[in-house]
Design an enzyme around this catalytic site. Structure first.
Site, short mmCIF file in Angstrom:
data_model
loop_
_atom_site.label_atom_id
_atom_site.label_comp_id
_atom_site.label_asym_id
_atom_site.label_seq_id
_atom_site.Cartn_x
_atom_site.Cartn_y
_atom_site.Cartn_z
N LYS A 33 21.26 5.45 71.07
CA LYS A 33 20.55 6.36 70.17
C LYS A 33 21.17 6.28 68.77
O LYS A 33 20.46 6.23 67.76
CB LYS A 33 20.60 7.80 70.71
CG LYS A 33 19.73 7.98 71.96
CD LYS A 33 19.91 9.32 72.65
CE LYS A 33 19.10 9.36 73.95
NZ LYS A 33 19.25 10.59 74.74
N GLN A 44 23.34 15.55 75.23
CA GLN A 44 23.04 14.63 76.33
C GLN A 44 23.32 15.31 77.66
O GLN A 44 24.35 15.97 77.84
CB GLN A 44 23.90 13.35 76.17
CG GLN A 44 23.54 12.23 77.13
CD GLN A 44 22.18 11.58 76.86
OE1 GLN A 44 21.63 11.68 75.76
NE2 GLN A 44 21.62 10.93 77.86
N ASP A 79 14.69 16.75 71.40
CA ASP A 79 14.47 16.37 72.81
C ASP A 79 13.23 17.08 73.37
O ASP A 79 12.71 16.68 74.41
CB ASP A 79 15.66 16.81 73.67
CG ASP A 79 16.61 15.67 73.99
OD1 ASP A 79 16.15 14.52 74.04
OD2 ASP A 79 17.80 15.95 74.21
N1 GUN Z 1 19.71 12.39 79.81
C1 GUN Z 1 18.78 11.50 80.28
N2 GUN Z 1 17.71 11.43 79.45
C2 GUN Z 1 17.97 12.30 78.44
C3 GUN Z 1 17.24 12.65 77.28
O1 GUN Z 1 16.12 12.19 77.00
N3 GUN Z 1 17.86 13.59 76.47
C4 GUN Z 1 19.07 14.14 76.77
N4 GUN Z 1 19.56 15.05 75.93
N5 GUN Z 1 19.77 13.81 77.84
C5 GUN Z 1 19.22 12.89 78.67
#
Ligand code: GUN
Length: 300
Positions: free
Chosen positions: A52, A96, A119
């Site tokens: 990311k 996350q 998100d």
């Molecule tokens: N863990 C797995 N996929 C995601 C996501 O799209 N966002 C976040 N914050 N954690 C994740």
């Protein structure tokens, strides 16, 4: 069979975002800034978050990675969330997941300002999505919708089966596919661990979206000839022949199933890169939203 190439499509989206960032820079505007909080040292989460951050660099965004030890207290994490909520330089941020067991994920999600919740996990944003109002749609389902859109997959009136009912993927996905939109307008069935006749229901799907988190769960007997298959799963399987010691497997047994499909996403290179592209799109949107509202925290 045609591959739904998420890597290629995400590169196209990132190039489009990079152009928009160049235009912002040229007019002296604020460069979008995404922050990510990563708690602990889970290998998969580290990879996702690093990707990311790299994607932010690639499109010209600013990014901030906040690392916290897995012994961090819930209160300390909530304080960090509050700090990012109130930091006008940050347009959007993510925490996350999964988080360590001693931290209540829901509490953390509730603490994130919905206007910075790129998100799309907060109840406000989930509620807006349910009502079809403009909002941040969580990155994985949004990325899948974008992939279907860009490959002109006909979803109208089709039977879409969503395997898995998670808050992040299965639940929003089933909703988005049922909406009066394009892609969308499908007849949706959601199946999960307690479903009877799972194989039979999956076999009736024109579009099969699998997010159950079990490597190679979908076998050929579960796939209709000509189906569109979207594989959200990413599981690390031990593999001593690889320097990393593991290989990635999807929820779909790709090799066994691929020749039955009209379209299929690979793992890696399918849904994963689209999730990241979608997060970048949401961050750009967050900045627009903040500009419109000139929102600022009262304690700033
Ligand atoms: N863990 C797995 N996929 C995601 C996501 O799209 N966002 C976040 N914050 N954690 C994740």
């Amino acid at each position: 069979m045609q591959i739904l190439d998420g890597k290629l499509t995400s590169e196209q989206i990132k190039a489009e975002i990079a152009e928009q960032v160049s235009a912002i820079r040229a007019r002296g505007g604020k460069i979008p800034h995404l922050a990510a909080i990563l708690v602990g040292n889970d290998g998969a989460s580290e990879t996702y978050v690093n990707n990311k951050v790299l994607a932010c660099e690639r499109v010209g965004f600013k990014s901030t990675l906040v690392r916290m030890d897995d012994s961090v207290s819930e209160a300390e994490l909530l304080a960090k969330v509050d700090e990012l909520n109130c930091n006008d330089e940050i347009d959007g941020f993510i925490v996350q997941v999964p988080l360590p067991k001693h931290i209540d994920e829901i509490k953390v999600t509730l603490a994130i300002d919905p206007e910075k919740d790129v998100d799309g996990f907060s109840p406000t944003n989930v509620g807006k999505m349910v009502l079809g109002l403009p909002t941040f749609i969580s990155a994985t389902p949004n990325g899948i919708m974008e992939l279907l859109r860009r490959y002109n997959i006909d979803t109208v009136g089709k039977h879409c089966v969503v395997v898995g009912r998670s808050n992040i993927v299965g639940t929003p996905m089933s909703l988005l596919m049922s909406r009066n939109t394009n892609p969308g307008n499908s007849t949706v069935t959601m199946v999960h661990s307690r479903t009877h006749n799972m194989a039979e229901i999956c076999r009736s799907a024109d579009i099969l979206i699998v997010a159950i988190g079990k490597a190679n769960f979908v076998t050929p007997d579960m796939v209709k000839d000509g189906a569109v298959v979207i594989d959200v799963g990413v599981t690390r399987l031990p593999d001593v022949t690889r320097p990393s010691g593991f290989r990635l497997a999807g929820d779909v047994d790709f090799e066994a199933v691929k020749d039955k499909c009209s379209f299929i996403t690979p793992v890696p290179g399918g849904v994963g890169p689209m999730t990241i592209a979608s997060l970048l799109q949401n961050t750009l949107k967050a900045q627009d939203l903040r500009k419109l509202q000139e929102k600022s925290c009262s304690n700033n």
